[in-house]
Motif scaffolding. Sequence first.
Motif, PDB file in Angstrom:
ATOM      1  N   HIS A  90       4.126  14.530   4.860  1.00 35.76           N
ATOM      2  CA  HIS A  90       3.182  13.411   4.891  1.00 35.76           C
ATOM      3  C   HIS A  90       3.054  12.748   3.517  1.00 35.76           C
ATOM      4  CE1 HIS A  90       1.674  13.629   9.021  1.00 35.76           C
ATOM      5  NE2 HIS A  90       1.952  14.912   8.927  1.00 35.76           N
ATOM      6  N   VAL A  91       3.082  13.538   2.455  1.00 40.06           N
ATOM      7  CA  VAL A  91       3.021  12.971   1.104  1.00 40.06           C
ATOM      8  C   VAL A  91       4.234  12.074   0.859  1.00 40.06           C
ATOM      9  CG1 VAL A  91       3.136  13.514  -1.365  1.00 40.06           C
ATOM     10  CG2 VAL A  91       1.629  14.837   0.134  1.00 40.06           C
ATOM     11  N   LEU A  92       5.418  12.552   1.232  1.00 41.77           N
ATOM     12  CA  LEU A  92       6.659  11.840   0.931  1.00 41.77           C
ATOM     13  C   LEU A  92       6.966  10.684   1.873  1.00 41.77           C
ATOM     14  CD1 LEU A  92       8.899  14.902   0.037  1.00 41.77           C
ATOM     15  CD2 LEU A  92       7.928  13.214  -1.550  1.00 41.77           C
ATOM     16  N   HIS A  93       6.455  10.751   3.108  1.00 40.40           N
ATOM     17  CA  HIS A  93       6.863   9.763   4.112  1.00 40.40           C
ATOM     18  C   HIS A  93       5.718   9.027   4.799  1.00 40.40           C
ATOM     19  CE1 HIS A  93      10.893  11.358   3.702  1.00 40.40           C
ATOM     20  NE2 HIS A  93      10.390  12.564   3.852  1.00 40.40           N
ATOM     21  N   GLY A  94       4.483   9.413   4.529  1.00 35.74           N
ATOM     22  CA  GLY A  94       3.363   8.817   5.244  1.00 35.74           C
ATOM     23  C   GLY A  94       2.319   8.233   4.316  1.00 35.74           C
ATOM     24  N   THR A  95       1.395   7.526   4.912  1.00 36.81           N
ATOM     25  CA  THR A  95       0.313   6.914   4.156  1.00 36.81           C
ATOM     26  C   THR A  95      -1.044   7.503   4.532  1.00 36.81           C
ATOM     27  OG1 THR A  95       0.247   5.111   5.766  1.00 36.81           O
ATOM     28  CG2 THR A  95       1.547   4.756   3.751  1.00 36.81           C
TER      29      THR A  95
ATOM     30  N   VAL B 274      -7.435  -0.190  -1.323  1.00 33.94           N
ATOM     31  CA  VAL B 274      -7.918   0.717  -2.364  1.00 33.94           C
ATOM     32  C   VAL B 274      -6.839   1.691  -2.838  1.00 33.94           C
ATOM     33  CG1 VAL B 274     -10.338   0.550  -1.703  1.00 33.94           C
ATOM     34  CG2 VAL B 274      -8.896   2.318  -0.660  1.00 33.94           C
ATOM     35  N   GLY B 275      -5.712   1.746  -2.141  1.00 30.33           N
ATOM     36  CA  GLY B 275      -4.618   2.622  -2.547  1.00 30.33           C
ATOM     37  C   GLY B 275      -3.314   1.850  -2.626  1.00 30.33           C
ATOM     38  N   TRP B 276      -2.449   2.275  -3.545  1.00 26.31           N
ATOM     39  CA  TRP B 276      -1.129   1.661  -3.703  1.00 26.31           C
ATOM     40  C   TRP B 276      -0.097   2.739  -3.449  1.00 26.31           C
ATOM     41  CZ3 TRP B 276       0.936  -3.062  -4.163  1.00 26.31           C
ATOM     42  CH2 TRP B 276       2.239  -3.181  -4.637  1.00 26.31           C
ATOM     43  N   LYS B 277       0.652   2.615  -2.362  1.00 26.81           N
ATOM     44  CA  LYS B 277       1.666   3.612  -2.032  1.00 26.81           C
ATOM     45  C   LYS B 277       2.817   2.924  -1.318  1.00 26.81           C
ATOM     46  CE  LYS B 277       2.333   8.240  -0.163  1.00 26.81           C
ATOM     47  NZ  LYS B 277       1.751   9.368   0.553  1.00 26.81           N
ATOM     48  N   PHE B 278       4.024   3.334  -1.634  1.00 24.85           N
ATOM     49  CA  PHE B 278       5.240   2.782  -1.044  1.00 24.85           C
ATOM     50  C   PHE B 278       5.324   1.264  -1.230  1.00 24.85           C
ATOM     51  CE2 PHE B 278       4.722   6.487   2.074  1.00 24.85           C
ATOM     52  CZ  PHE B 278       5.439   7.349   1.257  1.00 24.85           C
ATOM     53  N   GLY B 279       4.886   0.799  -2.404  1.00 17.95           N
ATOM     54  CA  GLY B 279       5.027  -0.606  -2.746  1.00 17.95           C
ATOM     55  C   GLY B 279       4.087  -1.552  -2.040  1.00 17.95           C
ATOM     56  N   ALA B 280       2.991  -1.024  -1.500  1.00 20.57           N
ATOM     57  CA  ALA B 280       2.042  -1.896  -0.809  1.00 20.57           C
ATOM     58  C   ALA B 280       0.616  -1.371  -0.972  1.00 20.57           C
ATOM     59  CB  ALA B 280       2.387  -1.987   0.678  1.00 20.57           C
TER      60      ALA B 280
END
Length: 173
Positions: A22-27, A147-153
């Motif tokens: 989930h850390v590597l592939h999910g939001t 409020v979060g920035w992950k996977f370029g979005a």
Amino acid sequence: MPLTRSSHDTDLPAITAIYAHHVLHGTGTFETEPPTVADMAARRADVLGKGLPYLVVEQDGQILGFAYCNWFKPRPAYRFSAEDSIYMANAARGKGLGRQLLNALCSAAEAAGVRKLLAVIGDSANTGSVGVHRGAGFTHIGVMRSVGWKFGAWRDVVLMEKPLGAGDTTSPE
């Protein structure tokens, strides 16, 4: 038949692997680096040390998901409100095991004295988590936008809640 039960130390490698995915592939989590088994063991020990539940669902000896709750905030006034976390293995998604696990967590949290369970769900596009919470009786209370920035979005956080037991209708003490 799937069994929901309290977690054991021997479950930690499977729990860590599920969470790492989930850390590597999910939001659903805003962590960006997977924690180690030792990290997960320390987190689990913290939850259990507070008298709160940390559960797994297993079938045929395989851990298919885990769930726990921890105090929403550390200040004493929050001592009856907890935030839940639930993560499922990909192979277990869409089979009703998440709802089974979350319902068991709600019961265990209530037995531990929790009066309000809160879901702080990463990413408003996380329809699986929103759906499993809705199915377990949680209601939508808001969205914190971007409020979060992950996977370029930018990612939202969805807030849901469920009163447990008497909820706020009586004094907890």
